[in-house]
Scaffold this active site. Structure first.
Site, PDB file in Angstrom:
ATOM      1  N   ASP A  29     -17.237   7.100  -1.702  1.00  0.00           N
ATOM      2  CA  ASP A  29     -16.298   7.260  -0.831  1.00  0.00           C
ATOM      3  C   ASP A  29     -15.523   8.255   0.057  1.00  0.00           C
ATOM      4  OD1 ASP A  29     -14.325   6.043   0.340  1.00  0.00           O
ATOM      5  OD2 ASP A  29     -12.840   5.854  -2.137  1.00  0.00           O
ATOM      6  N   GLN A  61     -10.323  -3.875  -2.670  1.00  0.00           N
ATOM      7  CA  GLN A  61     -11.170  -3.600  -2.587  1.00  0.00           C
ATOM      8  C   GLN A  61     -12.397  -3.216  -3.504  1.00  0.00           C
ATOM      9  OE1 GLN A  61     -12.771  -1.898   0.800  1.00  0.00           O
ATOM     10  NE2 GLN A  61     -14.385  -2.219  -0.105  1.00  0.00           N
ATOM     11  N   ARG A  65       1.063  -1.164  -0.250  1.00  0.00           N
ATOM     12  CA  ARG A  65       0.144  -0.156   0.053  1.00  0.00           C
ATOM     13  C   ARG A  65       0.912   1.085  -0.035  1.00  0.00           C
ATOM     14  NH1 ARG A  65      -5.085   1.879   3.491  1.00  0.00           N
ATOM     15  NH2 ARG A  65      -5.672   0.060   1.759  1.00  0.00           N
ATOM     16  N   ARG A 110     -13.421  -7.858   2.066  1.00  0.00           N
ATOM     17  CA  ARG A 110     -12.212  -8.173   1.780  1.00  0.00           C
ATOM     18  C   ARG A 110     -11.700  -9.269   2.329  1.00  0.00           C
ATOM     19  NH1 ARG A 110      -9.729  -2.939   1.514  1.00  0.00           N
ATOM     20  NH2 ARG A 110      -8.090  -3.870   1.280  1.00  0.00           N
ATOM     21  N   HIS A 165      -7.826   1.114  -6.703  1.00  0.00           N
ATOM     22  CA  HIS A 165      -7.552  -0.120  -5.266  1.00  0.00           C
ATOM     23  C   HIS A 165      -9.016  -1.407  -5.844  1.00  0.00           C
ATOM     24  CE1 HIS A 165      -7.863  -0.975  -1.173  1.00  0.00           C
ATOM     25  NE2 HIS A 165      -8.692  -0.160  -0.868  1.00  0.00           N
ATOM     26  N   CYS A 185     -16.456   1.839   0.821  1.00  0.00           N
ATOM     27  CA  CYS A 185     -15.957   1.085   1.086  1.00  0.00           C
ATOM     28  C   CYS A 185     -15.072   1.435   2.601  1.00  0.00           C
ATOM     29  CB  CYS A 185     -14.139   1.152  -0.169  1.00  0.00           C
ATOM     30  SG  CYS A 185     -13.752   2.983   0.038  1.00  0.00           S
TER      31      CYS A 185
END
Ligand code: CP
Length: 253
Positions: free
Chosen positions: A172, A90, A60, A240, A87, A212
């Site tokens: 988001d 996700q 990340r 996830r 992402h 998310c």
């Protein structure tokens, strides 16, 4: 599996650590400042050495180029656990959530409302690949950086038009990691892009709400929608774990 976190995380960190352990592996978490990368070791050397120790590398970070460079030199799979541009883990969990709720993904309409960020980019890519219609509503100046070919992805500045007939409404945070300096102007321009009860009414009667996380109730989503009966957000977060375990089985087994 080496799990490199150069940005904060709750869900990604815990779901990968638990998932790797459940698969019989051992997660090695490396935070920013803990490796020699912080003292100038090259990504090439880092990748060559880690490849001798681990079965996969997750990272990340901010710049997407960092993931690409790591992957260029790594002998083991490299998993993007978030960059400023994408992402994908996700989005895998998001599509799993939609499949659980609606069955076949083909023909579903997903409407994303808010900032045209990394999550929007990945939803456009994966949604289109899965045969879904993806409508993305953002302010003109915050449109996604990515362009996806094909009629199944539409970009608009009208959140109500995007929500019309959708099976799922998604939002988001308005201020993503790295955008803190522009927080005030982002909040002003994104004010019309809130996922609220009125917007949900524009969608199908069976439509679900997705986010998310982390959420800021009262900002990009109302508390009523986030915690309401049409929210699939907590299943989405749990997914996830399941989606990433499937991904790792595919990559490593
Ligand atoms: N959705 C997500 O990536 O959450 P974290 O930032 O907590 O990992």
């Amino acid at each position: 599996m080496a799990l490199i976190f150069e940005r904060p995380s709750t869900r990604t960190r815990v779901s990968f650590e638990v998932g790797v352990t459940e698969l019989g592996g051992h997660p090695v978490v490396l935070r920013e400042g803990e490796t020699q990368l912080s003292r100038g070791e090259s990504l090439r050397d880092f990748a060559l050495v880690l490849s001798r120790f681990v079965a996969a590398i997750g990272i990340r970070t901010g710049p997407h180029r960092t993931v690409e460079e790591l992957a260029e030199h790594s002998a083991v799979p490299v998993v993007n656990m978030l960059t400023s541009e994408h992402h994908p883990c996700q989005a895998l969990a998001d599509l799993l959530t939609l499949r659980e709720r609606f069955g076949d993904l083909r023909g579903l309409k997903l409407a994303y409302v808010g900032d045209g960020n990394n999550v929007a980019n990945s939803l456009m890519l994966l949604g289109a690949a899965a045969g879904m219609e993806v409508a993305v509503a953002t302010p003109e100046e915050r449109r996604p950086s990515l362009s996806v070919d094909g009629a199944s992805v539409t970009l608009t500045s009208d959140p109500e038009a995007a929500a019309e007939g959708a099976h799922a409404l998604y939002t988001d945070v308005w201020v993503s990691m790295g955008d803190e300096a522009s927080a005030a102007s982002l909040r002003t321009s994104l004010e019309p892009y809130r996922l609220d009860e009125a917007l949900l009414e524009r969608a199908r009667p069976e439509a679900i709400a997705l986010h998310c996380l982390p959420a800021h109730p009262g900002e990009e989503i109302t508390a009523g929608v986030l915690y309401g009966e049409r929210s699939a957000v907590w299943d989405q977060a749990e997914n996830r774990l399941h989606a990433q375990k499937a991904l790792l089985e595919l990559l490593v087994a």
